[in-house]
Scaffold this active site. Structure first.
Site, PDB file in Angstrom:
ATOM      1  N   HIS A  54      35.720  94.641 120.516  1.00 24.82           N
ATOM      2  CA  HIS A  54      34.716  93.609 120.721  1.00 24.82           C
ATOM      3  C   HIS A  54      33.497  93.873 119.841  1.00 24.82           C
ATOM      4  O   HIS A  54      33.360  94.941 119.244  1.00 24.82           O
ATOM      5  CB  HIS A  54      34.325  93.545 122.197  1.00 24.82           C
ATOM      6  CG  HIS A  54      35.401  92.973 123.070  1.00 24.82           C
ATOM      7  ND1 HIS A  54      35.231  92.707 124.410  1.00 24.82           N
ATOM      8  CD2 HIS A  54      36.684  92.609 122.790  1.00 24.82           C
ATOM      9  CE1 HIS A  54      36.342  92.197 124.916  1.00 24.82           C
ATOM     10  NE2 HIS A  54      37.234  92.142 123.951  1.00 24.82           N
ATOM     11  N   GLU A  56      30.413  94.547 120.495  1.00 26.14           N
ATOM     12  CA  GLU A  56      29.579  95.695 120.860  1.00 26.14           C
ATOM     13  C   GLU A  56      30.153  96.999 120.312  1.00 26.14           C
ATOM     14  O   GLU A  56      29.410  97.872 119.847  1.00 26.14           O
ATOM     15  CB  GLU A  56      29.463  95.793 122.389  1.00 26.14           C
ATOM     16  CG  GLU A  56      28.774  94.607 123.039  1.00 26.14           C
ATOM     17  CD  GLU A  56      29.733  93.532 123.517  1.00 26.14           C
ATOM     18  OE1 GLU A  56      29.473  92.927 124.561  1.00 26.14           O
ATOM     19  OE2 GLU A  56      30.769  93.312 122.835  1.00 26.14           O
ATOM     20  N   CYS A  79      31.450  92.638 128.685  1.00 24.99           N
ATOM     21  CA  CYS A  79      32.506  92.605 129.693  1.00 24.99           C
ATOM     22  C   CYS A  79      32.485  93.875 130.537  1.00 24.99           C
ATOM     23  O   CYS A  79      32.076  94.943 130.087  1.00 24.99           O
ATOM     24  CB  CYS A  79      33.866  92.414 129.040  1.00 24.99           C
ATOM     25  SG  CYS A  79      34.337  93.731 127.906  1.00 24.99           S
ATOM     26  N   THR A 165      41.561  51.718 111.722  1.00 29.90           N
ATOM     27  CA  THR A 165      42.147  52.990 111.299  1.00 29.90           C
ATOM     28  C   THR A 165      43.385  52.844 110.417  1.00 29.90           C
ATOM     29  O   THR A 165      43.816  53.800 109.792  1.00 29.90           O
ATOM     30  CB  THR A 165      42.542  53.822 112.529  1.00 29.90           C
ATOM     31  OG1 THR A 165      43.508  53.090 113.292  1.00 29.90           O
ATOM     32  CG2 THR A 165      41.329  54.114 113.404  1.00 29.90           C
ATOM     33  N   ALA A 166      43.977  51.656 110.398  1.00 29.22           N
ATOM     34  CA  ALA A 166      45.191  51.443 109.602  1.00 29.22           C
ATOM     35  C   ALA A 166      45.424  49.951 109.444  1.00 29.22           C
ATOM     36  O   ALA A 166      44.978  49.146 110.268  1.00 29.22           O
ATOM     37  CB  ALA A 166      46.394  52.082 110.284  1.00 29.22           C
ATOM     38  N   SER A 172      47.648  53.835 106.240  1.00 27.30           N
ATOM     39  CA  SER A 172      46.342  54.377 106.623  1.00 27.30           C
ATOM     40  C   SER A 172      45.824  55.443 105.654  1.00 27.30           C
ATOM     41  O   SER A 172      44.744  55.981 105.852  1.00 27.30           O
ATOM     42  CB  SER A 172      46.426  54.995 108.027  1.00 27.30           C
ATOM     43  OG  SER A 172      47.341  56.082 108.041  1.00 27.30           O
ATOM     44  N   SER A 226      56.865  60.927 125.150  1.00 23.53           N
ATOM     45  CA  SER A 226      57.457  60.683 126.475  1.00 23.53           C
ATOM     46  C   SER A 226      58.974  60.688 126.471  1.00 23.53           C
ATOM     47  O   SER A 226      59.614  61.280 127.343  1.00 23.53           O
ATOM     48  CB  SER A 226      56.952  59.348 127.032  1.00 23.53           C
ATOM     49  OG  SER A 226      55.567  59.401 127.254  1.00 23.53           O
ATOM     50  N   GLY A 296      46.843  58.207 117.393  1.00 24.55           N
ATOM     51  CA  GLY A 296      46.707  56.792 117.091  1.00 24.55           C
ATOM     52  C   GLY A 296      46.031  56.025 118.220  1.00 24.55           C
ATOM     53  O   GLY A 296      45.576  56.587 119.216  1.00 24.55           O
TER      54      GLY A 296
END
Length: 362
Positions: A54, A56, A79, A165-166, A172, A226, A296
């Site tokens: 770390h 330190e 820590c 966007t397109a 695009s 999906s 999108g």
């Protein structure tokens, strides 16, 4: 609690050191440490990578015996628990520092004040809260993951000045110029994961890895798909780790994607889509601090509707694409202006010929 001008100076230096770990420390926070004795820096360091010392420890090694009686300025509470490395609070005690100034307390429940308490019990003076806002911003993803169990989600999009966007035919590339695209790569590089949807994979076949910017690691690429329709020859399946989140338990499709190198996770909701909240919670469990969404119209809208977007990173090009082109977000029509979502602009600047806007919801 009041802090001196010197305190501010040394903590600002510690924050500059912490920022050097912007692209490498995940899943750990970005932390810097400066050891000062008699107004002179005797040691400094920053956390570079998980599993390595770390900030330190680096600073104490640099200081050697000069750490005794020094003040340690550290951007996050030291820590107090044994993780991959020993507790930094104990290392500071052993080195004989006389005072520790922390920018902020650690949001990690394993620490959360215990590090400062350990120092105080050893007779070391402590103070906390110096440049806390700056320290919190540097670790906004780590704080989000520790306090709410899911990462900070930054939604990036590039659009024309009329918010398109397109083109309607899907074209695009490229709306924005090379400077804006390079800047977008920097933001992609600091993220732990890049999130996109099956529509983007199908239409653009992107790699979504970090290019044109030196980085020691590639972020995890996550596809919301999906029906598990990601083509096995899609470019996103090559060049680094990929997670495909689906909503159907289709063994054949899952096996094909796994054979192509992807991990498949099935997280359906009642509508037969991917449960985005559960996906982000799973990413949080995996130590993902910041998610960079490049998706999108549809997925952008879903993330916004479900209040999963923390920050917008928008690049606006000085051009117009017309009303028939695709918009930024698939959001429901408002019946009244009272329903508008209010944003606070945090940064606005010109990048090449384009405008970059960073905003958060109020």
């Amino acid at each position: 609690m009041s802090f001196s001008a010197a305190d501010h100076r040394w903590m600002a230096l510690a924050l500059q050191l912490a920022e050097r770990g912007l692209w490498t420390t995940s899943p750990n926070p970005r932390v810097g440490c400066v050891l000062v004795r008699d107004g002179v820096v005797v040691g400094e360091g920053w956390h570079e990578k998980a599993g390595e010392p770390h900030a330190e420890v680096h600073a104490l090694r640099a200081a050697g015996e000069q750490a005794r009686g020094a003040t340690a300025y550290v951007t996050l509470e030291p820590c107090s628990h044994h993780g991959r490395t020993p507790p930094c609070a104990e290392a500071l005690i052993g080195a004989g520092v006389s005072r520790v100034v922390a920018a902020m307390s650690d949001p990690n429940p394993l620490v959360a004040g215990k590090g400062l308490s350990l120092l105080q019990a050893a007779g070391i003076g402590t103070a906390c809260g110096l440049l806390e806002h700056e320290a919190r911003e540097l670790n906004i993803g780590f704080v989000a993951r520790m306090t709410r169990g899911r990462p900070w989600l930054r939604l990036k999009a590039a659009a024309s000045l009329d918010g398109k966007t397109a083109l309607n035919n899907g074209l695009s590339q490229w709306i924005t110029g090379p400077a804006a695209r390079r800047d977008g790569q920097r933001w992609r590089a600091r993220a732990c994961a890049v999130l996109t949807g099956i529509g983007t994979v199908r239409d653009d076949d992107p790699q979504l890895n970090v290019r044109d910017f030196p980085t020691p690691r590639q972020p995890l690429r996550v596809v919301v798909d999906s029906q598990l329709e990601t083509p096995v020859n899609a470019r996103i399946l090559h060049g680094g780790p990929v997670l495909v989140a689906g909503a159907v338990d289709d063994a054949a499709k899952m096996a094909a994607l796994q054979a192509a190198g992807a991990e498949v996770l099935v997280l359906p909701n009642a509508a037969g889509k991917v449960e985005l909240k559960d996906l982000l919670a799973e990413l949080g469990r995996r130590g993902i601090n910041e998610v960079h969404a490049e998706a999108g119209f549809k997925l952008n809208g879903s993330l916004l509707r479900e209040d999963l977007v923390d920050e917008l990173l928008l690049y606006l090009a000085p051009c117009l694409l017309g009303h028939a082109a695709s918009g930024l977000f698939n959001l429901p029509e408002l019946a009244s202006l009272d329903g508008k979502r209010l944003l606070a602009v945090r940064d606005l600047r010109q990048i090449g010929e384009d405008i970059r806007l960073i905003a958060r919801f109020r």
